[in-house]
Write a protein that holds these residues in place. Structure first.
Motif, PDB file in Angstrom:
ATOM      1  N   MET A 108       0.832  -1.200   0.000  1.00  0.00           N
ATOM      2  CA  MET A 108       0.000   0.000   0.000  1.00  0.00           C
ATOM      3  C   MET A 108       0.870   1.253   0.000  1.00  0.00           C
ATOM      4  SD  MET A 108      -3.157   0.553  -0.075  1.00  0.00           S
ATOM      5  CE  MET A 108      -4.615   0.663   0.871  1.00  0.00           C
ATOM      6  N   ARG A 109       1.928   1.259   0.805  1.00  0.00           N
ATOM      7  CA  ARG A 109       2.841   2.399   0.854  1.00  0.00           C
ATOM      8  C   ARG A 109       3.521   2.601  -0.491  1.00  0.00           C
ATOM      9  NH1 ARG A 109       8.135   2.189   3.471  1.00  0.00           N
ATOM     10  NH2 ARG A 109       7.358   0.210   4.217  1.00  0.00           N
ATOM     11  N   ARG A 110       3.942   1.510  -1.110  1.00  0.00           N
ATOM     12  CA  ARG A 110       4.613   1.581  -2.408  1.00  0.00           C
ATOM     13  C   ARG A 110       3.660   2.114  -3.476  1.00  0.00           C
ATOM     14  NH1 ARG A 110       4.853  -0.774  -7.071  1.00  0.00           N
ATOM     15  NH2 ARG A 110       3.370  -2.403  -6.572  1.00  0.00           N
ATOM     16  N   LEU A 111       2.427   1.627  -3.447  1.00  0.00           N
ATOM     17  CA  LEU A 111       1.439   2.069  -4.433  1.00  0.00           C
ATOM     18  C   LEU A 111       1.076   3.544  -4.262  1.00  0.00           C
ATOM     19  CD1 LEU A 111      -0.879  -1.056  -4.546  1.00  0.00           C
ATOM     20  CD2 LEU A 111       0.653  -0.247  -6.351  1.00  0.00           C
ATOM     21  N   ARG A 112       0.979   3.993  -3.011  1.00  0.00           N
ATOM     22  CA  ARG A 112       0.693   5.415  -2.786  1.00  0.00           C
ATOM     23  C   ARG A 112       1.820   6.290  -3.320  1.00  0.00           C
ATOM     24  NH1 ARG A 112      -1.611   4.326   3.030  1.00  0.00           N
ATOM     25  NH2 ARG A 112      -3.815   4.159   2.533  1.00  0.00           N
ATOM     26  N   ALA A 113       3.055   5.883  -3.093  1.00  0.00           N
ATOM     27  CA  ALA A 113       4.202   6.649  -3.593  1.00  0.00           C
ATOM     28  C   ALA A 113       4.204   6.670  -5.117  1.00  0.00           C
ATOM     29  CB  ALA A 113       5.503   6.051  -3.059  1.00  0.00           C
ATOM     30  N   GLU A 114       3.906   5.542  -5.724  1.00  0.00           N
ATOM     31  CA  GLU A 114       3.852   5.478  -7.183  1.00  0.00           C
ATOM     32  C   GLU A 114       2.724   6.350  -7.729  1.00  0.00           C
ATOM     33  OE1 GLU A 114       3.399   2.216 -10.794  1.00  0.00           O
ATOM     34  OE2 GLU A 114       3.609   1.520  -8.734  1.00  0.00           O
ATOM     35  N   LEU A 115       1.570   6.327  -7.087  1.00  0.00           N
ATOM     36  CA  LEU A 115       0.450   7.157  -7.510  1.00  0.00           C
ATOM     37  C   LEU A 115       0.803   8.644  -7.431  1.00  0.00           C
ATOM     38  CD1 LEU A 115      -2.503   7.519  -8.371  1.00  0.00           C
ATOM     39  CD2 LEU A 115      -3.104   7.427  -5.934  1.00  0.00           C
ATOM     40  N   LYS A 116       1.468   9.026  -6.375  1.00  0.00           N
ATOM     41  CA  LYS A 116       1.884  10.422  -6.214  1.00  0.00           C
ATOM     42  C   LYS A 116       2.821  10.835  -7.341  1.00  0.00           C
ATOM     43  CE  LYS A 116       4.151  13.565  -3.026  1.00  0.00           C
ATOM     44  NZ  LYS A 116       4.865  13.707  -1.772  1.00  0.00           N
ATOM     45  N   ARG A 117       3.791   9.980  -7.646  1.00  0.00           N
ATOM     46  CA  ARG A 117       4.757  10.272  -8.706  1.00  0.00           C
ATOM     47  C   ARG A 117       4.072  10.376 -10.060  1.00  0.00           C
ATOM     48  NH1 ARG A 117       7.025   7.307 -12.418  1.00  0.00           N
ATOM     49  NH2 ARG A 117       6.307   5.372 -11.510  1.00  0.00           N
ATOM     50  N   VAL A 118       3.198   9.446 -10.363  1.00  0.00           N
ATOM     51  CA  VAL A 118       2.507   9.432 -11.656  1.00  0.00           C
ATOM     52  C   VAL A 118       1.569  10.642 -11.779  1.00  0.00           C
ATOM     53  CG1 VAL A 118       0.797   8.169 -13.021  1.00  0.00           C
ATOM     54  CG2 VAL A 118       2.710   6.956 -11.983  1.00  0.00           C
ATOM     55  N   THR A 119       0.903  11.006 -10.692  1.00  0.00           N
ATOM     56  CA  THR A 119       0.020  12.168 -10.714  1.00  0.00           C
ATOM     57  C   THR A 119       0.812  13.441 -10.983  1.00  0.00           C
ATOM     58  OG1 THR A 119      -1.446  11.083  -9.137  1.00  0.00           O
ATOM     59  CG2 THR A 119      -1.695  13.459  -9.383  1.00  0.00           C
ATOM     60  N   GLU A 120       1.978  13.574 -10.356  1.00  0.00           N
ATOM     61  CA  GLU A 120       2.824  14.745 -10.608  1.00  0.00           C
ATOM     62  C   GLU A 120       3.304  14.774 -12.058  1.00  0.00           C
ATOM     63  OE1 GLU A 120       5.854  14.422  -7.654  1.00  0.00           O
ATOM     64  OE2 GLU A 120       4.580  15.228  -6.068  1.00  0.00           O
ATOM     65  N   GLU A 121       3.672  13.613 -12.588  1.00  0.00           N
ATOM     66  CA  GLU A 121       4.115  13.542 -13.980  1.00  0.00           C
ATOM     67  C   GLU A 121       2.977  13.927 -14.926  1.00  0.00           C
ATOM     68  OE1 GLU A 121       5.622   9.604 -14.589  1.00  0.00           O
ATOM     69  OE2 GLU A 121       7.475  10.006 -13.504  1.00  0.00           O
ATOM     70  N   ARG A 122       1.763  13.544 -14.595  1.00  0.00           N
ATOM     71  CA  ARG A 122       0.607  13.865 -15.417  1.00  0.00           C
ATOM     72  C   ARG A 122       0.300  15.363 -15.393  1.00  0.00           C
ATOM     73  NH1 ARG A 122      -4.760  12.641 -12.740  1.00  0.00           N
ATOM     74  NH2 ARG A 122      -4.123  14.594 -11.819  1.00  0.00           N
ATOM     75  N   ASP A 123       0.472  15.990 -14.243  1.00  0.00           N
ATOM     76  CA  ASP A 123       0.108  17.391 -14.085  1.00  0.00           C
ATOM     77  C   ASP A 123       1.126  18.362 -14.675  1.00  0.00           C
ATOM     78  OD1 ASP A 123      -2.205  16.606 -12.880  1.00  0.00           O
ATOM     79  OD2 ASP A 123      -1.511  16.975 -10.828  1.00  0.00           O
ATOM     80  N   ILE A 124       2.360  17.942 -14.852  1.00  0.00           N
ATOM     81  CA  ILE A 124       3.396  18.845 -15.374  1.00  0.00           C
ATOM     82  C   ILE A 124       3.026  19.392 -16.751  1.00  0.00           C
ATOM     83  CG2 ILE A 124       5.786  18.961 -16.187  1.00  0.00           C
ATOM     84  CD1 ILE A 124       6.524  17.208 -13.774  1.00  0.00           C
ATOM     85  N   PRO A 125       2.655  18.581 -17.729  1.00  0.00           N
ATOM     86  CA  PRO A 125       2.296  19.149 -19.038  1.00  0.00           C
ATOM     87  C   PRO A 125       1.083  20.089 -18.972  1.00  0.00           C
ATOM     88  CG  PRO A 125       2.684  16.805 -19.246  1.00  0.00           C
ATOM     89  CD  PRO A 125       2.692  17.122 -17.787  1.00  0.00           C
TER      90      PRO A 125
END
Length: 95
Positions: free
Chosen positions: A68-85
Motif C-alpha cells: 500500500m505504501r509503495r502504491l501510494r508513492a507510485e500514484l503520487k509520482r505518476v500524478t505529478e508527472e501527469r500534471d506537469i504538461p
C-alpha cells in the motif's frame, strides 16, 4: 579502506533505521554518507547480538501495508508527472 571511525551511538542509530524503521541499508548508507558494506556488517552484528529484536521489528509491517505504501508513492509520482504538461500548457497559454 579509508580508516574512518564511527562512534557506537552513530552505528546504533544507523542500524536502528534499518531494523526498526524498515529503511533499506543502501538507502540509509547513501543518506548518511557511509559505505553500504559497513552498514550491512553493522546490521548483521546487531542481528547476531539480539535476534529477538529483529523478529519483532520485521513483523510490525505486513506485506499488504508495504504494498500500500509503495502504491501510494507510485500514484503520487505518476500524478505529478501527469500534471506537469497541464501546468506548462497553462503557463504558455497566458503568454
Amino acid at each position: 579502506m579509508s580508516g574512518r571511525r564511527y562512534t557506537d551511538e552513530y552505528k546504533a542509530e544507523a542500524v536502528k533505521q534499518v531494523l526498526e524503521k524498515g529503511h533499506s541499508a543502501a538507502e540509509v548508507a547513501a543518506r548518511l554518507g557511509i559505505n553500504k558494506h559497513s552498514l550491512y556488517d553493522w546490521v548483521q552484528r546487531a542481528r547476531k547480538q539480539n535476534p529477538a529484536t529483529v523478529v519483532s521489528t520485521v513483523t510490525h509491517e505486513s506485506s499488504d501495508a508495504r504494498e500500500m505504501r509503495r502504491l501510494r508513492a507510485e500514484l503520487k509520482r505518476v500524478t505529478e508527472e501527469r500534471d506537469i504538461p497541464k501546468k506548462a500548457a497553462a503557463y504558455f497559454a497566458k503568454g
